[in-house]
Design a protein around this motif. Structure first.
Motif, short mmCIF file in Angstrom:
data_model
loop_
_atom_site.label_atom_id
_atom_site.label_comp_id
_atom_site.label_asym_id
_atom_site.label_seq_id
_atom_site.Cartn_x
_atom_site.Cartn_y
_atom_site.Cartn_z
N VAL B 204 -19.60 -27.20 -2.12
CA VAL B 204 -19.37 -26.08 -1.18
C VAL B 204 -17.96 -26.12 -0.62
O VAL B 204 -17.41 -25.10 -0.22
CB VAL B 204 -20.39 -26.06 -0.02
CG1 VAL B 204 -21.76 -25.68 -0.51
CG2 VAL B 204 -20.43 -27.37 0.75
N GLU B 209 -16.38 -17.87 -3.00
CA GLU B 209 -17.57 -17.08 -2.72
C GLU B 209 -17.97 -16.23 -3.91
O GLU B 209 -19.15 -15.95 -4.11
CB GLU B 209 -17.33 -16.22 -1.49
CG GLU B 209 -17.33 -17.06 -0.23
CD GLU B 209 -16.92 -16.29 1.00
OE1 GLU B 209 -16.64 -15.08 0.89
OE2 GLU B 209 -16.86 -16.92 2.08
N ASN B 218 -21.31 -20.16 -7.69
CA ASN B 218 -20.35 -19.97 -6.60
C ASN B 218 -20.81 -20.74 -5.38
O ASN B 218 -21.79 -21.50 -5.44
CB ASN B 218 -20.17 -18.48 -6.31
CG ASN B 218 -21.48 -17.83 -5.90
OD1 ASN B 218 -22.39 -18.50 -5.39
ND2 ASN B 218 -21.61 -16.54 -6.14
N LYS B 219 -20.12 -20.54 -4.28
CA LYS B 219 -20.42 -21.28 -3.06
C LYS B 219 -21.85 -21.03 -2.59
O LYS B 219 -22.54 -21.95 -2.13
CB LYS B 219 -19.42 -20.85 -1.96
CG LYS B 219 -19.59 -21.61 -0.66
CD LYS B 219 -18.59 -21.14 0.39
CE LYS B 219 -17.20 -21.58 0.04
NZ LYS B 219 -16.45 -22.14 1.16
N TYR B 223 -24.94 -23.60 -1.60
CA TYR B 223 -25.66 -23.57 -0.33
C TYR B 223 -27.17 -23.40 -0.56
O TYR B 223 -27.99 -23.99 0.12
CB TYR B 223 -25.14 -22.44 0.56
CG TYR B 223 -23.95 -22.84 1.40
CD1 TYR B 223 -24.02 -23.95 2.26
CD2 TYR B 223 -22.76 -22.12 1.36
CE1 TYR B 223 -22.92 -24.31 3.03
CE2 TYR B 223 -21.67 -22.47 2.12
CZ TYR B 223 -21.76 -23.58 2.95
OH TYR B 223 -20.68 -23.95 3.71
#
Lengths: 1025, 565
Positions: B204, B209, B218-219, B223
């Protein structure tokens, strides 16, 4: 130019001598029959003659010369002649042991009587007229210590050979073949009828001169050369009818329904369009659209057929003065017993040589060009498992196939073969050599040989689509806007060149005789693989020569990660010295040093020494006069061999591109070309080194009672270290970890090979007979493991210290639970229930788990044997050959599918005898569709005795030479009839007791997909002009 | 004359000797991709490619992962009452252990568990070798981002091992190559979760993003996995934090459920992380969801009026999950009593949640957009054993452009398989909220999901597309539910929305309900599905699969078996 003149001078100069005399007369055997074709030479000259059909000869030569009378298989006779004689009668004594025969061994020739290693010389005459197109299948059981596993595939190229037990589990178990000096691992394309002699070098001292390639034994093949005498034309032809040897039985339709019904717990069986309960009338059609009639198809019968194979060979040979030529043409054809498979071979050979410079220089060549085409296909497993209710064809004429329900989802087994019928694999092999030998003087010879072996492989893989139940299946892809098919075009070119240079020395000083040679050799093997995967409109005939006309999906002309495009180099130096005293005491030492590109730099070179000694007791005073002992010799040898037969690039890590398995739609568009990836395909091991083996051999040769009884016994101990293995690895090593080779440990084989032969002294027109018995036994044991202190397990195949390699490992199936009490008192075993297999609690901890596994079988035989019997009277001969194996366990994994109706495919006949309360003594577990007891786990349930005894061949031949040959202008005519595999005695219950698979997955594991073996009947004719 | 030949001989030897040099033996691999000419981006691609569990070994099991699918249908759905194994009877048993997975009698020698372990580690191996190669290269511009992506993929793989085996041997780029096979498997959950989270936390920090290529991690994906890891450890505050990060991203519920399950590409904005499948990409059938290959309805091979010809009919929805769709007068599920009586397969009058006919096929009901016929009884292969329901989720619409053919590979096309959907993330957050005392906030999220289902077009009647196919009713939960009631609603909603998507078994395990729920389920079903009689789920054992026997043997006993097996 001057040299050229010399050359011609030598070629055509005729030395005229002052005092010529002439001898004429006849040459006969000891029993008085004439010996045609015997040769008479004048020692030290090129003058010679050959006896005619009645044994008569005439020869003119210089007075005082030594005349030498010889004939293969007979004792050579020489005499000094000083005056003409027109009534000479020479009797040549048959030499049963043919001790003076010269055979080709490693890089040289030896008289048989001088051999100190363990070398089996194959009786090639015995192989004449053999119907099989492949030479190797004829060696089976004739050589003690040679194990053959044929697969039944037409052509026999898939046969596996091992010499003296297993040396290495991977790296191929096959021996090195040396065909006229060409070293190769494959005898594919070699024509049996062109072979002059075969020697099998079994001990390390004999094979050691081949260094790194020799650990698995060496088979030396010499092809025919013309013999002095009149031009000889031979024509051999035979035709065989082949039929399936073993019995393949599975349930018929009604039996299948009944077994399924019981297995499901007396629950109705869905089968196509209906649901079966016992007593219910079967419907007419399997499907709702009334296309598929309910059938009772024997699928095995649909894919098997009787086949016809033929073989025709033509040979011409002529030798005259200083040149000789042998040419051969051959054609062999074997339509496999599986539909749509075949093997066809054509080959041509030219062996010739010329002697120049007063016979000091020999220049020659051996050349074979062979082309074989094969369609390999095997849907045995599908045919065994396909549901018998399904008809071969639907009412609409398309292939019949399952329609869902309980019929499972296999394609029509015959259709699979049909769509594969054009997948011809074509190999053109050109191999041979050119050489020169130059006798510098009568002691020193220098020679140079350039060997080549060029293999061109061509495969247009064009499996078709087919219509099953009205649907097009197989090679047909609907891309929305177009319908396509996909094909593979595969071309492989492998070129091996070996340059060998040698100098040899031989000398005799009184009773001392010395032979020595030293040499240097370079091997270069280049491979080039071009692979295309192409896409073409469905239904269009594809032009494989112009693939650029199509969409190319995969182009591996620029990428070859599979190791098949691998190149390798080897460089070697070797030397050997042999000494004998008075043909009685022998001593020989040799050494070879090899360097190979296949191994990492740290382990690139290795040296292999050998030594051997022999003592011919029968030449000692105390035996020389013996009437009983004609020959008695003791032999001892020791030596080291290597095994470098692994993938060429095993030391390198290699990555791979795969349309299916390494590419990914990163963009997420879902349609069209996607991102290409590379994934690991092979993990290299730069520390990889030779597998080495050291072998000690003690041997005894004896000929007794006028050579009527012959005995050869060898005992050996072969210790292999740094065993090259490629085994199941933990998955953490990745998908490429499976190709990781490493030097796993040490192993030893101790064994005995023996041949005992008896042969009556032949007398004209009277009964003659003989027998040859071969016997061999070995014990294999792992003595050390390097990387793993415990064991190596690959499925059921176990390799552990103190055990034989490839032992079976698993649970002990301790019968079947027959009463509720037996179930209750048994250890905790998930799935234990009436009628299920009870597994033994070996460690008695009250739980059946992994710790209750043990060694449950040994696939190595106690011994193997061959028994040949021959008898003849007048011009009739009968040969019977039996062979067998005793004490080898087999793992019958066929029963995993056929004994247990877990899966809805067809089942084996054992299910008809399954345990139930009314069949309480059965040994077959109760029928159930649920494998709650894990009964397919490796256990003694699947271990069976693989011993067998069979009549390998039975043949009758009739020599019509006298009766017909004169009328037809032939010098010899012979007809024969032969039967192969007439009967077998075995307790093995599976389909085929002869399981190929000396492989990393194990030894002696019988599966469903074996190509069936044949029983064959042959008629043949051999003519000689 | 003699001299000539001696000369030739000497030359010949001399030739031999002069070439007698070390270089002669140096043969580098030709035309081969080796460590020296690797394209690093392609190594990353192959790590992504391993998400579908298809590998280069040439072995059948590695090319056709249908007995150990990445969707976990075999390891979750058929073990947790969402689905019956299906196929042609209980003996039709891919991998030899599918039936035993269903009846909770799996053996260490099962091929299914071995194949799963094997596939996941093959994937981890690709990730690790890619990271090692990238780290060793100083001028690779995407170095940091690619390593972060790879770490998320690795976290996913270890997560799969965690869910299925509760144990793994941890190997990463720092493990010396010669020691990879010497690392024992651990049962220490804190240690194992720590390793998974460490990769995600590292990712992360680096990941953007958005990525130009939609299929990349992606981020938000990182998460999402973090949130899920925390969910499995019941660390509710972190679940909420990380879920919020994901929910702030560009994802949302799509409006038409039917298309979500049927049309390639339609679910893109609902899928946080999905295995990207493709067709017409040069491979034989496409890079398709071969893990779910068997899960298409059957139908007669000789009748083109049927949408899929000769499918294998595995992964069949259970009576239990169908019953769960029954609703009360308010359109709410019967949380306590749903399984007291069975909804008849042909019953179209009893009120049901409209999601039933989007996700589960029943005879007589419209099949996606197929106009030739509604679902037929004979689309089920073994009705006495497995009943009449067929799986409708993740079966491509027969008319979808990305479907290769009517027959094999049946209902597979470029329909991606979601590993994490936004609805899943929403329900994690809802669960965390309820568990931490905010039942109303949690219920609000559940209602958001129900509202989407309510507003999505319903499945229409085959003969009259102006009418609904059945009596659909769906309502929203009121505020003020107790925590335990709210949890009941949450658990039911996870099934209604996410059944047969590879979640329920792991949910039951983390809720501590696996033994009680499954034993009750099997007892209940055993009157309808005879093969369940006598089946039993052993608590504290069968929550996790056995360590494959082959792996234990291949490591000479280094790997330890879970107790009880």
């Amino acid at each position: 130019m001057k040299q050229l003149i010399y050359l011609f001078a030598f070629l055509f100069a005729i030395t005229v001598s002052a005092q010529e005399i002439t001898w004429s007369g006849s040459i006969n055997t000891a029993t008085g029959s004439p010996l045609p074709g015997a040769s008479i030479t004048v020692q030290g000259t090129s003058i010679g003659a050959v006896s005619d059909f009645d044994g008569n000869f005439t020869i003119t030569f210089e007075s005082g010369s030594t005349l030498v009378f010889s004939y293969v298989g007979y004792t050579t006779y020489s005499v000094i002649a000083k005056a003409s004689d027109s009534n000479v009668n020479i009797l040549l004594k048959e030499d049963a042991s043919q001790l003076d025969e010269v055979v080709v061994t490693g890089y040289g020739k030896e008289r048989k009587k001088d051999i100190t290693g363990a070398i089996s010389v194959v009786d090639v005459e015995d192989m004449e007229g053999v119907a099989t197109p492949n030479v190797i299948s004829k060696l089976q059981s004739k050589i003690p210590g040679l194990t053959m596993k044929s697969s039944g595939v037409p052509g026999g190229n898939d046969t596996q050979i091992s010499i003296r037990g297993l040396t290495s589990v991977f790296g191929g178990t096959g021996p090195l073949w040396v065909i006229d000096g060409v070293q190769t691992t494959s005898p594919a394309g070699l024509n049996a009828s062109e072979i002059e002699s075969i020697q099998v070098l079994k001990d390390a001292a004999s094979a050691g001169i081949y260094g790194t390639e020799a650990a698995r034994g060496v088979i030396v093949v010499t092809t025919k050369q013309a013999k002095e005498g009149a031009a000889k034309i031979t024509l051999n032809t035979s035709t065989s009818v082949n039929t399936v040897r073993d019995n393949f039985s599975v349930l018929n339709a009604q039996q299948w329904l009944d077994v399924r019904y019981v297995a499901q717990g007396n629950v109705p069986v869905p089968a196509g369009n209906f649901v079966y309960t016992p007593g219910v009338q079967l419907p007419t059609y399997l499907d709702a659209n009334n296309n598929l009639l309910v059938s009772d198809t024997n699928w095995i019968n649909t894919i098997l057929r009787n086949s016809v194979s033929t073989r025709t060979d033509f040979g011409y040979s002529k030798a005259k003065d200083n040149w000789k030529v042998y040419t051969g043409l051959g054609y062999a054809n074997d339509n496999g017993i599986i539909e749509y498979t075949y093997y066809k071979r054509m080959n041509a050979r030219l062996n010739s040589s010329v002697k120049l410079l007063n016979d000091k220089l020999t220049i020659g060549e051996n050349l074979t060009v062979t082309n074989f085409k094969e369609v390999k296909g095997n849907s045995m497993e599908d045919a065994l498992l396909q549901n018998p209710l399904i008809p071969m064809y639907g009412e609409d004429g398309t292939w019949g196939g399952p329609t869902g329900g309980g019929l499972q989802d296999k394609w029509n087994p015959l259709a699979i073969l049909y769509i594969n019928r054009n997948n011809v694999q074509e190999t053109t092999r050109t191999f041979g050599n050119v050489y020169f030998d130059y006798n510098v003087n009568d002691k020193i010879t220098v020679s140079s040989k350039f060997n080549f072996d060029i293999n061109k492989f061509k495969f247009n893989e064009q499996t078709e689509a087919f219509n099953q139940n009205g649907s097009l299946l197989g090679n047909r892809y609907d891309l929305g806007d177009q319908v396509v098919s996909r094909y593979n075009r595969n071309r492989n070119l492998s070129e091996t060149f070996i340059l060998t240079n040698m100098v040899a020395y031989s000398d005799e000083i009184g009773k001392h005789s010395i032979n020595a040679f030293a040499g240097h050799e370079m091997m270069k093997k280049d491979q080039n693989n071009v692979f295309y995967r192409i896409q073409a409109p469905y239904g269009e005939k594809v032009d494989f020569e112009n693939v650029e006309n199509y969409t190319i999906l995969q182009d591996s002309s620029v990428l070859d990660a599979y190791g098949i495009g691998a190149d390798s180099r080897r460089e070697s130096a070797f030397a050997k010295v042999s000494y004998d005293y008075d043909d009685t005491y022998y001593l020989s030492v040799s050494a070879r040093r090899d360097g190979s590109s296949r191994f990492g730099k740290n382990n690139r070179y290795a040296t292999f020494p050998t030594a051997s000694a022999g003592w011919t007791l029968s030449n000692e005073k105390f035996l020389k006069e013996s009437n009983t002992v004609d020959n008695l010799k003791l032999r001892a040898s020791w030596g080291g061999n290597g095994n470098a037969d692994i993938l060429e690039y095993a030391q390198y890590s290699i990555y791979n591109i795969s349309l299916e398995n390494s590419n990914y739609d990163l963009v997420g568009s879902g349609y069209g070309p996607i991102a290409g990836g590379v994934s690991p395909n092979q993990v290299g091991n730069p520390d990889l080194k030779w597998e080495q083996s050291y072998q000690t051999n003690l041997g005894l040769d004896a000929a007794l009672f006028n050579s009527k009884l012959n005995v050869v016994v060898d005992v050996y101990k072969k210790e292999t270290s740094d065993l090259l293995l490629q085994i199941i690895q933990p998955s953490v090593l990745g998908e490429a970890g499976k190709t990781l080779f490493f030097n796993a440990g040490d192993m030893e084989n101790i064994g005995i090979d023996a041949v005992i032969g008896y042969k009556s002294i032949p007398t004209v027109n009277e009964f003659r007979w003989g027998t040859d018995v071969t016997f061999s036994a070995y014990r294999n044991k792992i003595t050390q493991l390097n990387n793993s202190d415990n064991f190596i397990l690959n499925g059921v195949s176990y390799t552990g210290v103190g055990e034989s390699i490839g032992s079976y490992y698993g649970y002990i199936a301790d019968g079947i639970f027959r009463t509720p009490e037996e179930v209750a008192v048994h250890a905790q075993q998930p799935g234990k229930a009436l009628g299920n297999i009870r597994y033994r609690d070996i460690n008695q901890d009250g739980v059946i788990n992994q710790d209750d596994r043990t060694i449950i079988g040994n696939p190595h035989p106690d011994f193997t044997f061959g028994i040949g019997l021959n008898a003849g009277i007048k011009n009739w001969d009968l040969n019977v050959f039996f062979d067998g194996s005793y004490g080898n366990d087999m793992y019958n994994s066929q029963r995993e599918m056929l004994d247990f109706p877990y899966f809805g495919f067809n089942h084996g006949l054992n299910t008809l005898d399954a345990w139930s309360t009314t069949n309480a003594n059965s040994l077959v577990p109760a029928l159930n569709t649920s494998n709650s007891n894990d009964q397919k786990r490796a256990s003694t349930y699947f271990i069976e005795d693989g011993s067998f005894f069979r009549m390998r061949t039975l043949s009758i031949s009739h020599d019509l030479t006298n009766a017909l040959s004169d009328k037809l202008g032939l010098s010899s005519i012979n007809v024969f009839a032969q039967a192969e595999n007439l009967f077998t005695l075995t307790r093995f219950s599976g389909f085929d007791y002869e399981v190929p698979g000396l492989s990393r997955t194990g030894i002696g594991i019988a599966g469903l997909a074996t190509y069936p073996h044949t029983k064959s009947f042959t008629l043949g004719l051999n003519l000689q002009f | 004359m003699k001299k000539t030949f001696i000369y030739i001989a000497i030359c010949s030897f001399a030739f031999s000797v002069t070439s007698c040099q070390e270089e002669f033996l140096d043969v580098a691999p030709e035309n081969v991709i080796s460590e020296d000419n690797l394209d690093l981006e392609k190594l990353v691609v192959s790590a992504y490619s391993s998400l579908d569990y298809r590998f280069n070994t040439g072995e059948f099991r590695d090319n056709w992962p249908f007995d150990h699918a990445p969707s976990n249908w075999a390891f979750s759905d058929i073990r947790s009452g969402d689905a019956y194994k299906g196929g042609g009877g209980v003996g039709d048993n891919p991998g030899g252990g599918m039936h035993e997975l269903e009846t909770h009698a799996i053996f260490p020698s099962s091929e299914n568990v071995y194949n799963l372990w094997r596939a996941v580690y093959f994937g981890i191996y690709r990730v690790n070798s890619a990271i090692i190669a990238i780290q060793g290269n100083t001028d690779f511009s995407n170095k940091e981002i690619r390593i972060a992506e790879l770490k998320v993929i690795r976290a996913h793989f270890y997560f799969e091992l965690m869910k299925n085996f509760g144990s793994f041997a941890y190997i990463d780029e720092n493990t010396p190559v010669d020691q990879v096979a010497t690392i024992p498997n651990s049962f220490d959950k804190d240690f194992l979760w720590g390793k998974i989270e460490a990769d995600l936390n590292a990712a992360v920090e680096v990941l953007p993003e958005t990525q130009t290529e939609m299929g990349r991690v992606n981020k938000y994906v990182a998460y999402a996995f973090l949130a899920k890891a925390k969910l499995f450890q019941q660390q509710w505050a972190e679940v909420i934090t990380y879920s919020n990060e994901v929910l702030s991203g560009p994802y949302g519920l799509v409006t038409d459920l039917e298309k979500l399950y049927s049309s390639a590409g339609y679910g893109n904005s609902e899928n946080v992380f999905a295995i990207q499948y493709s067709v017409n990409d040069g491979s034989d059938f496409g890079n398709l969801n071969f893990g779910d290959l068997l899960n298409s309805p059957d139908s007669p091979a000789d009748d083109a009026n049927h949408p899929y010809i000769n499918g294998d009919d595995f992964d069949k929805p259970t009576q239990n999950i169908v019953n769960a769709f029954k609703v009360d007068a308010n359109g709410l599920p019967l949380l306590e009593s749903y399984n007291n009586s069975d909804l008849d397969p042909m019953d179209t009058t009893t009120p049901v949640d409209p999601r039933l006919d989007h996700s589960i096929g029943r005879p007589g009901i419209t099949w996606k957009k197929w106009t030739n016929m509604p679902q037929q009884v004979n689309w089920s292969r073994d009705i006495p054993t497995y009943g009449l329901y067929v799986k409708k989720k993740n079966q491509i619409d027969p008319y979808d452009d990305t479907r290769p053919s009517q027959g094999f590979p049946w209902a597979k096309g470029a329909l991606d398989h979601a590993i994490i959907k936004i609805s899943d993330v929403m329900l994690w957050k809802a669960e965390a909220l309820i568990e931490s005392g905010s039942a109303d906030e949690g219920i609000a999220i559940i209602n958001e999901i129900r509202t989407r289902a309510k507003n999505s077009p319903y499945v229409y009647d085959f003969n009259d597309n102006s009418k609904d196919a059945a009596n659909y009713k769906i309502g929203l939960y009121p505020n003020g539910l107790t925590k335990s009631k709210a949890m009941q609603a949450l658990k039911m909603e996870r099934r209604l929305e996410l059944h047969n998507e590879g979640h329920h078994f792991y949910d039951l395990v983390r809720w501590g309900e696996a033994a009680s729920w499954i034993n009750e389920y099997m007892l209940n079903e055993s009157s309808k599905r005879l093969y369940y009689s006598g089946a039993h789920f052993d608590q504290n054992k069968e929550e996790y699969l056995p360590i494959p026997q082959i792996e234990i043997d291949a490591t000479s006993g280094l790997y330890q078996q879970r107790s009880g097996y």
